[in-house]
Scaffold this motif. Structure first.
Motif, PDB file in Angstrom:
ATOM      1  N   LEU A 154      -6.025  -2.229 -41.452  1.00 49.60           N
ATOM      2  CA  LEU A 154      -6.365  -3.425 -42.218  1.00 49.60           C
ATOM      3  C   LEU A 154      -7.054  -3.125 -43.550  1.00 49.60           C
ATOM      4  CD1 LEU A 154      -7.694  -5.785 -39.406  1.00 49.60           C
ATOM      5  CD2 LEU A 154      -5.529  -5.975 -40.660  1.00 49.60           C
ATOM      6  N   ASN A 155      -7.676  -1.959 -43.668  1.00 52.08           N
ATOM      7  CA  ASN A 155      -8.468  -1.665 -44.859  1.00 52.08           C
ATOM      8  C   ASN A 155      -7.621  -1.742 -46.131  1.00 52.08           C
ATOM      9  OD1 ASN A 155     -10.922  -1.016 -46.134  1.00 52.08           O
ATOM     10  ND2 ASN A 155     -10.288   1.117 -46.307  1.00 52.08           N
ATOM     11  N   ASP A 156      -8.187  -2.402 -47.130  1.00 50.59           N
ATOM     12  CA  ASP A 156      -7.544  -2.571 -48.442  1.00 50.59           C
ATOM     13  C   ASP A 156      -6.211  -3.304 -48.355  1.00 50.59           C
ATOM     14  OD1 ASP A 156      -9.568  -1.421 -50.017  1.00 50.59           O
ATOM     15  OD2 ASP A 156      -8.841   0.592 -49.541  1.00 50.59           O
ATOM     16  N   THR A 157      -6.105  -4.269 -47.433  1.00 50.90           N
ATOM     17  CA  THR A 157      -4.887  -5.075 -47.336  1.00 50.90           C
ATOM     18  C   THR A 157      -5.214  -6.533 -47.624  1.00 50.90           C
ATOM     19  OG1 THR A 157      -5.148  -5.480 -44.957  1.00 50.90           O
ATOM     20  CG2 THR A 157      -3.827  -3.554 -45.619  1.00 50.90           C
ATOM     21  N   SER A 158      -4.173  -7.269 -47.852  1.00 54.97           N
ATOM     22  CA  SER A 158      -4.293  -8.710 -48.074  1.00 54.97           C
ATOM     23  C   SER A 158      -3.342  -9.409 -47.113  1.00 54.97           C
ATOM     24  CB  SER A 158      -3.931  -9.049 -49.515  1.00 54.97           C
ATOM     25  OG  SER A 158      -4.011 -10.439 -49.720  1.00 54.97           O
ATOM     26  N   TRP A 159      -3.884 -10.342 -46.359  1.00 54.63           N
ATOM     27  CA  TRP A 159      -3.099 -11.117 -45.402  1.00 54.63           C
ATOM     28  C   TRP A 159      -3.074 -12.559 -45.878  1.00 54.63           C
ATOM     29  CZ3 TRP A 159      -0.685  -9.445 -40.856  1.00 54.63           C
ATOM     30  CH2 TRP A 159      -0.761  -8.061 -40.645  1.00 54.63           C
ATOM     31  N   GLY A 160      -2.173 -12.840 -46.803  1.00 54.45           N
ATOM     32  CA  GLY A 160      -2.032 -14.197 -47.315  1.00 54.45           C
ATOM     33  C   GLY A 160      -1.568 -15.120 -46.212  1.00 54.45           C
TER      34      GLY A 160
ATOM     35  N   LEU B  57     -11.191 -17.038 -40.899  1.00 54.70           N
ATOM     36  CA  LEU B  57     -10.710 -15.891 -41.664  1.00 54.70           C
ATOM     37  C   LEU B  57     -11.777 -15.384 -42.641  1.00 54.70           C
ATOM     38  CD1 LEU B  57      -7.030 -17.031 -42.220  1.00 54.70           C
ATOM     39  CD2 LEU B  57      -7.860 -15.241 -40.677  1.00 54.70           C
ATOM     40  N   GLY B  58     -12.575 -16.282 -43.196  1.00 53.44           N
ATOM     41  CA  GLY B  58     -13.682 -15.869 -44.055  1.00 53.44           C
ATOM     42  C   GLY B  58     -14.728 -15.076 -43.275  1.00 53.44           C
ATOM     43  N   ALA B  59     -15.071 -15.555 -42.083  1.00 50.84           N
ATOM     44  CA  ALA B  59     -16.041 -14.852 -41.238  1.00 50.84           C
ATOM     45  C   ALA B  59     -15.484 -13.502 -40.776  1.00 50.84           C
ATOM     46  CB  ALA B  59     -16.418 -15.712 -40.028  1.00 50.84           C
ATOM     47  N   LEU B  60     -14.189 -13.454 -40.465  1.00 47.55           N
ATOM     48  CA  LEU B  60     -13.563 -12.206 -40.056  1.00 47.55           C
ATOM     49  C   LEU B  60     -13.615 -11.181 -41.194  1.00 47.55           C
ATOM     50  CD1 LEU B  60     -11.971 -10.499 -38.027  1.00 47.55           C
ATOM     51  CD2 LEU B  60      -9.887 -11.633 -38.851  1.00 47.55           C
ATOM     52  N   ALA B  61     -13.298 -11.608 -42.406  1.00 48.32           N
ATOM     53  CA  ALA B  61     -13.347 -10.708 -43.562  1.00 48.32           C
ATOM     54  C   ALA B  61     -14.768 -10.184 -43.775  1.00 48.32           C
ATOM     55  CB  ALA B  61     -12.836 -11.407 -44.816  1.00 48.32           C
ATOM     56  N   ALA B  62     -15.776 -11.060 -43.649  1.00 46.14           N
ATOM     57  CA  ALA B  62     -17.175 -10.655 -43.821  1.00 46.14           C
ATOM     58  C   ALA B  62     -17.597  -9.662 -42.739  1.00 46.14           C
ATOM     59  CB  ALA B  62     -18.084 -11.882 -43.802  1.00 46.14           C
ATOM     60  N   SER B  63     -17.182  -9.904 -41.506  1.00 49.00           N
ATOM     61  CA  SER B  63     -17.526  -9.013 -40.404  1.00 49.00           C
ATOM     62  C   SER B  63     -16.871  -7.639 -40.581  1.00 49.00           C
ATOM     63  CB  SER B  63     -17.093  -9.636 -39.074  1.00 49.00           C
ATOM     64  OG  SER B  63     -17.357  -8.780 -38.010  1.00 49.00           O
ATOM     65  N   LEU B  64     -15.607  -7.638 -40.972  1.00 44.05           N
ATOM     66  CA  LEU B  64     -14.906  -6.379 -41.193  1.00 44.05           C
ATOM     67  C   LEU B  64     -15.517  -5.610 -42.364  1.00 44.05           C
ATOM     68  CD1 LEU B  64     -11.229  -7.532 -40.609  1.00 44.05           C
ATOM     69  CD2 LEU B  64     -12.579  -6.026 -39.137  1.00 44.05           C
ATOM     70  N   ASP B  65     -15.943  -6.343 -43.390  1.00 43.23           N
ATOM     71  CA  ASP B  65     -16.563  -5.712 -44.552  1.00 43.23           C
ATOM     72  C   ASP B  65     -17.835  -4.954 -44.151  1.00 43.23           C
ATOM     73  OD1 ASP B  65     -16.552  -5.348 -47.501  1.00 43.23           O
ATOM     74  OD2 ASP B  65     -18.475  -6.422 -47.346  1.00 43.23           O
ATOM     75  N   LYS B  66     -18.597  -5.510 -43.226  1.00 41.32           N
ATOM     76  CA  LYS B  66     -19.814  -4.844 -42.746  1.00 41.32           C
ATOM     77  C   LYS B  66     -19.491  -3.523 -42.045  1.00 41.32           C
ATOM     78  CE  LYS B  66     -22.565  -9.024 -42.234  1.00 41.32           C
ATOM     79  NZ  LYS B  66     -23.184  -9.958 -41.301  1.00 41.32           N
TER      80      LYS B  66
ATOM     81  N   GLY C   1     -17.101  -1.592 -43.149  1.00 38.89           N
ATOM     82  CA  GLY C   1     -16.455  -0.760 -44.156  1.00 38.89           C
ATOM     83  C   GLY C   1     -14.973  -1.013 -44.325  1.00 38.89           C
ATOM     84  N   CYS C   2     -14.490  -2.111 -43.779  1.00 36.27           N
ATOM     85  CA  CYS C   2     -13.071  -2.452 -43.867  1.00 36.27           C
ATOM     86  C   CYS C   2     -12.925  -3.653 -44.800  1.00 36.27           C
ATOM     87  CB  CYS C   2     -12.523  -2.793 -42.477  1.00 36.27           C
ATOM     88  SG  CYS C   2     -10.796  -3.311 -42.480  1.00 36.27           S
ATOM     89  N   ARG C   3     -12.282  -3.418 -45.934  1.00 36.85           N
ATOM     90  CA  ARG C   3     -12.075  -4.513 -46.888  1.00 36.85           C
ATOM     91  C   ARG C   3     -10.700  -5.120 -46.675  1.00 36.85           C
ATOM     92  NH1 ARG C   3     -13.281  -0.945 -51.872  1.00 36.85           N
ATOM     93  NH2 ARG C   3     -11.773   0.094 -50.602  1.00 36.85           N
ATOM     94  N   VAL C   4     -10.688  -6.368 -46.275  1.00 35.83           N
ATOM     95  CA  VAL C   4      -9.434  -7.096 -46.091  1.00 35.83           C
ATOM     96  C   VAL C   4      -9.614  -8.493 -46.677  1.00 35.83           C
ATOM     97  CG1 VAL C   4     -10.021  -7.872 -43.750  1.00 35.83           C
ATOM     98  CG2 VAL C   4      -7.630  -7.749 -44.415  1.00 35.83           C
ATOM     99  N   GLN C   5      -8.564  -8.988 -47.285  1.00 28.81           N
ATOM    100  CA  GLN C   5      -8.607 -10.317 -47.890  1.00 28.81           C
ATOM    101  C   GLN C   5      -7.655 -11.244 -47.144  1.00 28.81           C
ATOM    102  OE1 GLN C   5      -7.778 -10.071 -52.052  1.00 28.81           O
ATOM    103  NE2 GLN C   5      -9.263  -8.445 -52.387  1.00 28.81           N
ATOM    104  N   PHE C   6      -8.050 -12.509 -47.084  1.00 31.12           N
ATOM    105  CA  PHE C   6      -7.219 -13.546 -46.464  1.00 31.12           C
ATOM    106  C   PHE C   6      -7.072 -14.713 -47.450  1.00 31.12           C
ATOM    107  CE2 PHE C   6      -9.255 -11.386 -42.857  1.00 31.12           C
ATOM    108  CZ  PHE C   6      -8.147 -11.056 -42.094  1.00 31.12           C
ATOM    109  N   PRO C   7      -6.288 -14.539 -48.503  1.00 33.57           N
ATOM    110  CA  PRO C   7      -6.129 -15.649 -49.457  1.00 33.57           C
ATOM    111  C   PRO C   7      -5.287 -16.783 -48.869  1.00 33.57           C
ATOM    112  CG  PRO C   7      -4.703 -13.822 -50.066  1.00 33.57           C
ATOM    113  CD  PRO C   7      -5.543 -13.357 -48.898  1.00 33.57           C
TER     114      PRO C   7
END
Length: 168
Positions: free
Chosen positions: A6-12, A27-36, A38-44
């Motif tokens: 998932l790191n550095d991916t975007s799941w539109g 999806l916002g909470a999931l992105a924030a949790s993953l960021d903590k 060290g996994c950066r994922v976006q859900f636009p």
């Protein structure tokens, strides 16, 4: 591992006939949790479709998708009228839609429907709000090929006898 995948991916994601406040928050909470971790994922939120005007207003206020259309069938087209832009716009022009979230009319897939014969046939026959919505979902799947699909009211689909039609 999943985090590396998932790191550095975007799941539109997009939604059709679905209240999109919960998916937006989840999806916002999931992105924030993953960021903590060290996994950066976006859900636009790329696209949404809703027939009811008041619900379209709600969607714009709570999740602000890139484009908002009046009918889930619009998500199947290359261009459609967007209520946000108040003009025809490309629908998912970069083919970024990876997640589709769709909801069905509760009436025909819940205990509210007294006519179980009609309820059990609405998906197969594409009748009523549930049948029309599911026919559109099938078409979106065929034309957009999202990687993940979330269908709301699955328990109602099961108890109304329609789940087998959905699986087919």
């Amino acid at each position: 591992t999943l985090l590396r995948f998932l790191n550095d991916t975007s799941w539109g994601w997009g939604s059709g006939c679905s209240g999109t406040d919960s998916p937006t928050w989840v999806l916002g909470a999931l992105a924030a949790s993953l960021d903590k971790q060290g996994c950066r994922v976006q859900f636009p939120h790329l696209v949404s479709a809703e027939v009811v005007e008041a619900k379209r207003h709600f969607i714009l206020q709570t999740s602000n998708p890139a484009s908002l259309h009046g009918d889930i069938y619009d998500l199947c087209d290359d261009r459609a009228f967007c209520y946000k832009a108040k003009a025809d716009v490309p629908v998912d022009p970069h083919r970024e839609l990876r997640v589709l979230i769709a909801g069905f009319s509760c009436t025909t897939v819940s205990g509210l429907c007294a006519d179980k014969v009609t309820a059990s046939l609405c998906i197969d026959n594409s009748t009523g709000a549930t049948g029309l919505t599911f026919a559109a979902v099938r078409l979106v799947l065929k034309r957009r090929h999202p990687h993940l699909v979330v269908l709301e009211n699955v328990r109602g689909l099961e108890t109304s006898g329609q789940l087998e039609a959905v699986k087919g």
